[in-house]
Enzyme design. Structure first.
Site, mmCIF file in Angstrom:
data_model
loop_
_atom_site.group_PDB
_atom_site.id
_atom_site.type_symbol
_atom_site.label_atom_id
_atom_site.label_comp_id
_atom_site.label_asym_id
_atom_site.label_seq_id
_atom_site.Cartn_x
_atom_site.Cartn_y
_atom_site.Cartn_z
ATOM 1 N N CYS A 167 -14.668 63.672 88.051
ATOM 2 C CA CYS A 167 -15.131 62.941 86.878
ATOM 3 C C CYS A 167 -14.560 61.458 87.035
ATOM 4 C CB CYS A 167 -14.287 63.658 85.481
ATOM 5 S SG CYS A 167 -15.049 65.130 85.145
ATOM 6 N N LYS A 207 -16.369 59.391 75.768
ATOM 7 C CA LYS A 207 -16.004 60.081 77.018
ATOM 8 C C LYS A 207 -15.956 59.032 78.128
ATOM 9 C CE LYS A 207 -15.519 63.454 79.997
ATOM 10 N NZ LYS A 207 -14.317 64.180 79.876
ATOM 11 N N PHE A 243 -13.537 67.525 77.225
ATOM 12 C CA PHE A 243 -12.545 66.861 77.786
ATOM 13 C C PHE A 243 -11.488 67.755 78.236
ATOM 14 C CE2 PHE A 243 -13.936 64.115 74.434
ATOM 15 C CZ PHE A 243 -13.610 62.778 74.801
ATOM 16 N N LYS A 281 -6.515 67.980 93.099
ATOM 17 C CA LYS A 281 -5.360 68.089 92.136
ATOM 18 C C LYS A 281 -4.828 69.486 91.993
ATOM 19 C CE LYS A 281 -7.244 68.534 87.449
ATOM 20 N NZ LYS A 281 -7.284 68.195 86.038
ATOM 21 N N GLU A 314 -9.683 70.326 84.614
ATOM 22 C CA GLU A 314 -9.786 71.420 85.555
ATOM 23 C C GLU A 314 -8.312 71.900 85.852
ATOM 24 O OE1 GLU A 314 -12.266 70.556 89.042
ATOM 25 O OE2 GLU A 314 -13.820 70.196 87.796
HETATM 26 P P1 NAD Z 1 -20.881 71.944 87.768
HETATM 27 O O1 NAD Z 1 -21.530 71.248 88.927
HETATM 28 O O2 NAD Z 1 -19.707 72.680 88.163
HETATM 29 O O3 NAD Z 1 -22.062 72.730 87.265
HETATM 30 C C1 NAD Z 1 -23.267 72.506 86.760
HETATM 31 C C2 NAD Z 1 -24.147 73.843 86.713
HETATM 32 O O4 NAD Z 1 -25.423 73.379 86.168
HETATM 33 C C3 NAD Z 1 -24.405 74.190 87.983
HETATM 34 O O5 NAD Z 1 -24.162 75.645 88.098
HETATM 35 C C4 NAD Z 1 -26.053 74.142 88.197
HETATM 36 O O6 NAD Z 1 -26.491 75.077 88.831
HETATM 37 C C5 NAD Z 1 -26.338 74.230 86.863
HETATM 38 N N1 NAD Z 1 -27.737 73.434 86.681
HETATM 39 C C6 NAD Z 1 -28.277 72.481 87.090
HETATM 40 N N2 NAD Z 1 -29.510 72.594 86.584
HETATM 41 C C7 NAD Z 1 -29.595 73.558 85.709
HETATM 42 C C8 NAD Z 1 -30.649 73.712 84.840
HETATM 43 N N3 NAD Z 1 -31.921 73.014 84.854
HETATM 44 N N4 NAD Z 1 -30.445 74.765 84.059
HETATM 45 C C9 NAD Z 1 -29.466 75.396 84.017
HETATM 46 N N5 NAD Z 1 -28.285 75.259 85.007
HETATM 47 C C10 NAD Z 1 -28.512 73.942 85.700
HETATM 48 O O7 NAD Z 1 -20.563 70.535 86.862
HETATM 49 P P2 NAD Z 1 -19.281 70.640 85.760
HETATM 50 O O8 NAD Z 1 -17.952 70.227 86.717
HETATM 51 O O9 NAD Z 1 -19.344 71.744 85.087
HETATM 52 O O10 NAD Z 1 -19.629 69.345 84.983
HETATM 53 C C11 NAD Z 1 -20.895 69.441 84.160
HETATM 54 C C12 NAD Z 1 -20.752 68.262 83.232
HETATM 55 O O11 NAD Z 1 -19.468 68.033 82.403
HETATM 56 C C13 NAD Z 1 -20.817 66.947 83.681
HETATM 57 O O12 NAD Z 1 -21.467 65.902 83.375
HETATM 58 C C14 NAD Z 1 -19.178 66.533 84.118
HETATM 59 O O13 NAD Z 1 -19.366 64.976 84.186
HETATM 60 C C15 NAD Z 1 -18.679 66.896 82.808
HETATM 61 N N6 NAD Z 1 -17.457 67.456 82.576
HETATM 62 C C16 NAD Z 1 -16.911 67.888 83.948
HETATM 63 C C17 NAD Z 1 -15.595 68.252 83.560
HETATM 64 C C18 NAD Z 1 -14.803 68.660 84.697
HETATM 65 O O14 NAD Z 1 -13.468 68.882 84.883
HETATM 66 N N7 NAD Z 1 -15.552 69.315 85.771
HETATM 67 C C19 NAD Z 1 -14.729 67.901 82.446
HETATM 68 C C20 NAD Z 1 -15.478 67.240 81.384
HETATM 69 C C21 NAD Z 1 -16.689 67.055 81.421
#
Ligand code: NAD
Length: 432
Positions: free
Chosen positions: A261, A205, A150, A322, A153
């Site tokens: 998100c 979520k 949760f 944001k 960013e």
């Molecule tokens: P992101 O795109 O910034 O990072 C994902 C990472 O995973 C990338 O670096 C990518 O290279 C890596 N990756 C892809 N396939 C892979 C594999 N097979 N093995 C290892 N690494 C691999 O994504 P994010 O913003 O960190 O979001 C990740 C998840 O968390 C999503 O489901 C998102 O909805 C959720 N989430 C995001 C936020 C946010 O604020 N960004 C907040 C809560 C939840």
């Protein structure tokens, strides 16, 4: 504990670092070799306040490492977290290929009992599929849990270190015990760790993000009504938000929600409902309202200049979706800028940290500056799109001198219309 974090993005990097900070040994593995190489060199691929010193400290203490060796990461850990991307497919459903690829890697590399935690945002039933995929590859024992993240960013480190709540979905008492131990240092102030079924956890979520998106679209719709009816949304917001049943947060009208998100999670929950033959009424409207709202500021500018923006220069303050992040995913600024470019405008943009991530999307179609006042020189109007703190109290006198015509389109209602008008600005806000 020995932890392997799959994915070194906004969630994986912050989560992995914070878990190292609380004394665990964490290896963050990623398939993006460039990103891993950068991290190994001590360069942080994202802008997130407070993250850099924390990474540096934990790398120095040898609690945090980075690797592209996924199999080794699995073998050397007892807890494996999945924090890879779940982007939207064309039809709005979640693309789970990254999550399932990780599950296959885990299944092929597992060498003893592991706990597999899904932190990525995934539709109901995904963790069960993760379990099935691992089981197809191995007979080794493992436990499974859903633990959606949760963090926000821009405040991700703070959110992870002091979570409002931790949602833990598991039917396995041994897994629950281990995860409670893992999170214990973060909930010492008594914030709840709520345990539930995996499916409920996955749904929680989406429910949270859909609720927040609904509040935003509701207020945006109301703001537009206020404008039509001669009311002021800023006053209405203050009046409404003081009701403790409603509360003041997430009531700010603006240019629509963006980011990685809300847009994708609203679409994904709509798709989940369709798959269960369940007809949701509110969330499709939330999404539709948001699409229109993202276009609104550009429409106001186009209308003000009588549809012709050829020869007009619009200065843009704020590009990221944001403040306090460089994330441009689904940023309203992109929609607004593209609409203005289409009408022939020249765009000069400033953002404290998102210039490079914007350049990757818009290239040479606009110009970029590291000085927010420099782009006002000769500008026909200023559009404030992201409410970075530094925009809240600018030098208005200087702005008046620099701008060709002192017109402000305030997409976040950060200025007081009366004050600006008295100073000689022409002011357009949202719903006021
Ligand atoms: P992101 O795109 O910034 O990072 C994902 C990472 O995973 C990338 O670096 C990518 O290279 C890596 N990756 C892809 N396939 C892979 C594999 N097979 N093995 C290892 N690494 C691999 O994504 P994010 O913003 O960190 O979001 C990740 C998840 O968390 C999503 O489901 C998102 O909805 C959720 N989430 C995001 C936020 C946010 O604020 N960004 C907040 C809560 C939840």
């Amino acid at each position: 504990m020995k932890i392997c974090m799959f994915g070194s993005g906004y969630v994986g990097l912050v989560t992995g670092t914070c878990l190292a900070e609380s004394g665990n040994d964490v290896v963050c593995v990623d398939i993006d070799a460039k990103k891993v190489a950068m991290l190994k060199r001590g360069k942080i691929p994202i802008y997130e306040p407070g993250l850099e010193p924390l990474i540096k400290r934990n790398v120095k203490e040898k609690r945090l490492t980075f690797s592209t060796d996924l199999a080794k990461g699995v073998k050397s850990s007892t807890v494996i977290c999945i924090a890879v991307g779940t982007p939207p497919k064309r039809d709005g459903s979640s693309d789970l290929s990254q999550v399932f690829a990780v599950a296959r890697t885990i299944g092929r590399s597992i060498n003893g009992y592991k706990i597999v935690i899904t932190k990525s945002t995934v539709p109901v039933g995904t963790s069960e599929k993760v379990k099935e995929i691992i089981e197809q590859e191995t007979d080794q024992p493992f436990g499974i849990a859903s633990n959606p993240e949760f963090l926000k960013e821009g405040a991700a480190v703070e959110d992870f270190m002091k979570p409002d709540r931790i949602i833990l979905g598991t039917e396995d008492p041994k897994v629950a015990e281990a995860i409670k131990e893992l999170y214990d240092p973060f909930v010492r102030t008594g914030n709840p760790m709520i345990t539930m079924s995996i499916r409920s956890s996955e749904m929680t979520k989406y429910a949270a993000n859909a609720m927040l998106a609904t509040r935003i679209s509701f207020m945006n719709e109301l703001a537009n009504l206020c404008e039509a009816a001669g009311a002021d949304i800023n006053s209405v917001r203050a009046g409404v938000g003081s009701d403790p049943r409603i509360g003041p947060s997430f009531l700010f009208p603006g240019v629509g929600y963006g980011g990685s998100c809300f847009p994708k999670d609203v679409q994904a929950i709509i798709k989940t409902a369709e798959e269960h033959n369940h007809n949701l009424k509110i969330l499709p409207a939330v999404e539709e309202t948001n699409k229109k709202q993202k276009e609104l500021l550009a429409q106001k500018i186009i209308k003000r200049f009588k549809k012709d923006l050829k020869g007009k220069t619009i200065a843009v303050w704020g590009l990221s979706f944001k403040p306090n992040t460089d994330d441009m995913r689904e940023a309203p600024s992109i929609t607004i800028i593209k609409a203005l470019l289409k009408r022939g405008a020249t765009i000069k943009a400033y953002d404290p940290v998102a210039l490079e991530s914007t350049r990757a999307l818009l290239g040479k179609s606009i110009s970029y500056s590291k000085d927010n006042y420099a782009i006002l020189k000769g500008a026909d109007a200023l559009a404030v799109i992201t409410e970075w703190n530094e925009f809240r109290r600018p030098d208005f006198e200087k702005m008046l001198k620099l701008m060709k015509s002192p017109i402000i389109f305030d997409g976040r209602n950060i200025y007081t219309p009366k004050k600006l008008k008295a100073m000689g600005f022409e002011y357009y806000g949202i719903g006021c």
